[in-house]
Structures are given as C-alpha cells and as structure tokens.
Write a protein that holds these residues in place. Sequence first.
Motif, mmCIF file in Angstrom:
data_model
loop_
_atom_site.group_PDB
_atom_site.id
_atom_site.type_symbol
_atom_site.label_atom_id
_atom_site.label_comp_id
_atom_site.label_asym_id
_atom_site.label_seq_id
_atom_site.Cartn_x
_atom_site.Cartn_y
_atom_site.Cartn_z
ATOM 1 N N LEU A 1 0.832 -1.203 0.000
ATOM 2 C CA LEU A 1 0.000 0.000 0.000
ATOM 3 C C LEU A 1 0.865 1.252 0.000
ATOM 4 O O LEU A 1 0.609 2.205 -0.752
ATOM 5 C CB LEU A 1 -0.943 -0.008 1.207
ATOM 6 C CG LEU A 1 -2.187 -0.891 1.111
ATOM 7 C CD1 LEU A 1 -2.859 -1.001 2.472
ATOM 8 C CD2 LEU A 1 -3.174 -0.325 0.084
ATOM 9 N N ARG A 2 1.883 1.260 0.836
ATOM 10 C CA ARG A 2 2.767 2.431 0.879
ATOM 11 C C ARG A 2 3.530 2.580 -0.436
ATOM 12 O O ARG A 2 3.692 3.696 -0.946
ATOM 13 C CB ARG A 2 3.727 2.310 2.046
ATOM 14 C CG ARG A 2 3.073 2.476 3.414
ATOM 15 C CD ARG A 2 2.473 3.851 3.583
ATOM 16 N NE ARG A 2 1.944 4.068 4.935
ATOM 17 C CZ ARG A 2 0.761 4.606 5.198
ATOM 18 N NH1 ARG A 2 -0.036 4.987 4.190
ATOM 19 N NH2 ARG A 2 0.367 4.786 6.443
ATOM 20 N N LEU A 3 3.975 1.469 -1.020
ATOM 21 C CA LEU A 3 4.673 1.541 -2.303
ATOM 22 C C LEU A 3 3.766 2.084 -3.409
ATOM 23 O O LEU A 3 4.236 2.740 -4.345
ATOM 24 C CB LEU A 3 5.194 0.156 -2.691
ATOM 25 C CG LEU A 3 6.373 -0.379 -1.876
ATOM 26 C CD1 LEU A 3 6.682 -1.816 -2.275
ATOM 27 C CD2 LEU A 3 7.607 0.499 -2.060
ATOM 28 N N GLU A 4 2.470 1.827 -3.284
ATOM 29 C CA GLU A 4 1.502 2.321 -4.271
ATOM 30 C C GLU A 4 1.109 3.780 -4.018
ATOM 31 O O GLU A 4 0.322 4.351 -4.766
ATOM 32 C CB GLU A 4 0.243 1.442 -4.263
ATOM 33 C CG GLU A 4 0.455 0.037 -4.795
ATOM 34 C CD GLU A 4 0.488 -0.027 -6.314
ATOM 35 O OE1 GLU A 4 0.255 1.020 -6.955
ATOM 36 O OE2 GLU A 4 0.738 -1.113 -6.857
ATOM 37 N N GLY A 5 1.641 4.360 -2.934
ATOM 38 C CA GLY A 5 1.350 5.759 -2.646
ATOM 39 C C GLY A 5 0.167 6.001 -1.737
ATOM 40 O O GLY A 5 -0.299 7.142 -1.616
ATOM 41 N N TYR A 6 -0.321 4.957 -1.075
ATOM 42 C CA TYR A 6 -1.458 5.121 -0.168
ATOM 43 C C TYR A 6 -1.047 6.022 1.001
ATOM 44 O O TYR A 6 -0.056 5.760 1.686
ATOM 45 C CB TYR A 6 -1.902 3.750 0.341
ATOM 46 C CG TYR A 6 -3.119 3.776 1.230
ATOM 47 C CD1 TYR A 6 -4.395 3.864 0.692
ATOM 48 C CD2 TYR A 6 -2.991 3.691 2.615
ATOM 49 C CE1 TYR A 6 -5.517 3.873 1.512
ATOM 50 C CE2 TYR A 6 -4.105 3.697 3.439
ATOM 51 C CZ TYR A 6 -5.367 3.791 2.884
ATOM 52 O OH TYR A 6 -6.477 3.797 3.697
ATOM 53 N N ALA A 7 -1.820 7.076 1.239
ATOM 54 C CA ALA A 7 -1.446 8.063 2.262
ATOM 55 C C ALA A 7 -2.267 7.956 3.534
ATOM 56 O O ALA A 7 -1.987 8.654 4.514
ATOM 57 C CB ALA A 7 -1.590 9.473 1.691
ATOM 58 N N GLY A 8 -3.284 7.104 3.553
ATOM 59 C CA GLY A 8 -4.146 6.990 4.725
ATOM 60 C C GLY A 8 -3.513 6.178 5.840
ATOM 61 O O GLY A 8 -2.348 5.752 5.773
ATOM 62 N N GLU A 9 -4.297 5.967 6.891
ATOM 63 C CA GLU A 9 -3.843 5.131 8.014
ATOM 64 C C GLU A 9 -3.779 3.672 7.579
ATOM 65 O O GLU A 9 -4.620 3.201 6.807
ATOM 66 C CB GLU A 9 -4.799 5.247 9.190
ATOM 67 C CG GLU A 9 -4.784 6.558 9.938
ATOM 68 C CD GLU A 9 -5.697 6.475 11.155
ATOM 69 O OE1 GLU A 9 -5.245 5.952 12.194
ATOM 70 O OE2 GLU A 9 -6.854 6.898 11.050
ATOM 71 N N ILE A 10 -2.794 2.970 8.095
ATOM 72 C CA ILE A 10 -2.721 1.516 7.932
ATOM 73 C C ILE A 10 -2.575 0.906 9.313
ATOM 74 O O ILE A 10 -1.646 1.250 10.062
ATOM 75 C CB ILE A 10 -1.535 1.094 7.048
ATOM 76 C CG1 ILE A 10 -1.674 1.672 5.635
ATOM 77 C CG2 ILE A 10 -1.439 -0.429 6.976
ATOM 78 C CD1 ILE A 10 -0.490 1.351 4.735
ATOM 79 N N ILE A 11 -3.508 0.038 9.663
ATOM 80 C CA ILE A 11 -3.492 -0.613 10.977
ATOM 81 C C ILE A 11 -3.379 -2.111 10.742
ATOM 82 O O ILE A 11 -4.225 -2.715 10.078
ATOM 83 C CB ILE A 11 -4.768 -0.286 11.777
ATOM 84 C CG1 ILE A 11 -4.923 1.222 11.935
ATOM 85 C CG2 ILE A 11 -4.736 -0.979 13.139
ATOM 86 C CD1 ILE A 11 -6.258 1.639 12.531
ATOM 87 N N LEU A 12 -2.311 -2.707 11.262
ATOM 88 C CA LEU A 12 -2.063 -4.136 11.099
ATOM 89 C C LEU A 12 -2.376 -4.838 12.414
ATOM 90 O O LEU A 12 -1.716 -4.624 13.425
ATOM 91 C CB LEU A 12 -0.598 -4.364 10.708
ATOM 92 C CG LEU A 12 -0.168 -5.801 10.424
ATOM 93 C CD1 LEU A 12 -0.915 -6.376 9.228
ATOM 94 C CD2 LEU A 12 1.346 -5.869 10.193
#
Length: 408
Positions: free
Chosen positions: A21-32
């Motif tokens: 997601l980060r590599l694709e440019g996703y800027a939102g929150e990510i919760i694992l």
Amino acid sequence: MSPATVIVGSSIGGVRAAQALRLEGYAGEIILVGEETELPYDKPPLSKSVLAGTAEESSIGLLTREEADEARIQLLLGQRAIGVDIATSLLQLEGHEPVRFDNLIIATGASARPSPWGQRPGIHVLRTLEDARKLREDLLAGGHLAVIGAGFIGAEAAATARSLGLDVTVIDPVPVPMSRIFNPEIGHWFGDLHRSNGINTIFGTGVEAVDGDRGSFVLQLTNGTRIEASAVLVGIGAVPNDSWLASSGLLVDNGVVLDEYCRAVDSPNIYAVGDVARWHHLGHGEEIRIEHWTNAVEQASCVAHNITHPQEPRAYTPTEYVWSDQHDWKIQVVGRVGGECEHLVIGHPEIHGKFAALYTVDGHSLRGAAIVNWPKALVACRRGMAAGTTVQELRAKLEPQLNPVAAS
C-alpha cells in the motif's frame, strides 16, 4: 478524517499488503492487527532452519517496530478479531474497542488441522513460532519422532529431525506419498528419498490411537502395528481461519469468497489475501484457494493496487508456484500438477540427481511442472508457460542438459 485500511493478520500476506500500500502511494492510516504477540515473522523456515537451530528466530522477522513506524504502519498485536460489522465498517476485537475501516484486508491465513488424537504435551502441530519452539525442545531431547502425515510440512520436519540425529517414522494412510499432489511415479521417488536418508516409512496405513505421554507414546496403527515414539508431530493439513467471520454476512465457504479482483462478494471495500482467500481465477475459470507463500505475496500486491487504483482494478490471475526443501532435494512446482493430467518425466533422481515432470491435459500445452534440483529447468518451464511453449519443445531443450551423476 483520513481514510484507514485495516489489515487482519500479521503474517506474510498482511505485512506485504501493508508495505505494498505504501509503495503504491497510499497516504491513509494503515493498521495491522495480529492475534499473536510476536512481531511479524516468516513461516516457511519453521519446519526447516528454525526447527534445526541453524537460523536464529530474529532472522525470520518480517517487520520491526522501527520499520513499521517509518512506514506509518500501526501495529495492533495480541488482538484477536472476532467479527466484522459491515454496515458500520467496524472490525470487532476481543477485549478491545472496535476499529473503524474504510478498507479491510482479511489475511488471517490458515491453522494446522487439530490432532484428533489429543493435544497433550509431546503431541505437536507446526504452524506458529511457538509450535516450532515446543517441537524443537522435544527434538533436542532425542529419541524417536513419529510424524503423522507425509505432506510438505510433515516431510520437511521429518527431514529436519533426521538431520538432528533422531530416529524418525513417517506414517500416512495414502499408499504413495505426494501422489495426490503429483502422481504415483513421482510419489514413489519421494518415499525412496526419505528411506535413503534413514527414515522409516509406513504408507497405506492409518493411526487409530496415540496412547501414553510425552517421552513414551505408543501409536496404534490400522494394520495392528504398534509404534513407540518420544514425540509425535501431526501434519494432516490446514484449515482456513475464517470461522470468526461466520456472523459477519460475508460469503464464507472454505475461505472468504472473492471476485477476480480479490474483493469480497457484495462488499467491495473488503478484500482477502493468502491462505484464507478463495477468489475467482479468470484463467482457470473457477474459485480457488492456495496455501503457498508466493501466492500470499503476489495477492497482497494486487490488492494494494486495487485499493489505490479503484478505477483501474487488476484481476488476480497468477501462475502458481511453491517450493519445499527435503533432505538434499530442492522441490519447486510451477503451475498446476497432478490430478488427471498426463505427465512426461525428464531425468531421474538416481541417474542424474535431478528431474522435471511436465504436466499437460492435451498432450501439447504445458499446464504445470514439478522440478527437483534443476534451476535451469525451472526457468525454462516458467518462461515456457508464459510463452506457450509445448511439452515436446521443452523436452527437446532440457534433455541435452542431462548428464549422469558421478558415482560416489
């Protein structure tokens, strides 16, 4: 409020989804979210280098806290997911307040099928790091390990135990090991491999009971034989971790049922990856579920793309790939093998020290291949499947590479 993607499952599929997601440019929150308290770790080494003690536990880590912070991935470990409220977009956790999501990725994987002979100390399954720790403790005590099930996990662990000097017996009700994955001819070679490495094999026979306790078990077999063992490993398959979704309203049937874009049916903001995902493979024209490391990684990348590019979704149509290390064999499988396919074997393990089995349904096109100790054949088969190379063309390319192994 910024958008949030919540990922349930902290193994390879969940971690790779977050990173992709980060590599694709996703800027939102990510919760694992992970049920285990352990930091995310890789699982294939558990039956091999970690169990053998040739690799430190630290070497199989997938994501450190520092790496998670740098990528702005919030870790919520030691939390068990118990349900999803689709209407309100809430992930429900045991003993924790619900977590809101805009997109949800289910990556809860699969669990070892429980032992039907009890789960007392000394009777093991092997799926988690804690499982590997407990089994290694018993292996270090020496003695005799009985392995019930000759699939990849059982075979790998048996090979590892033998390398540590234990007596090992492998038991499976299937008459020829791996014959359901490949075919009887190849399966016989797997049996020969284990026997040549000092493993006692009992195939075509089941286990009726496991009596006794840790250090002193007696296995009662269906042919009347009694096997004594210090420890027992049960490797009889895996089941997808989807029971927690039973009341969610999602379609669950041997995994979370998905469309070709890995989106849950009727819930386009919910995705699944890895062992728990059952998606529509356009190339095969059917819903499939794959329990392989490579599939989890590639599926995670596809889902990350589809979340960040909702107007340009990408169908997930992988060519299957899996590997296994058993004794001195490096086994690699590409595409679909076994079943009712015809097969052509090039090479022989005793004569050449390597071989490739090519599978076809029409006698011409390559459907899949099983390769042992032959990297060039793997490359040729993968390229051949992509280019439409025929089985006979591959045969003509590979056979000249064969040379007898020098006698030792």
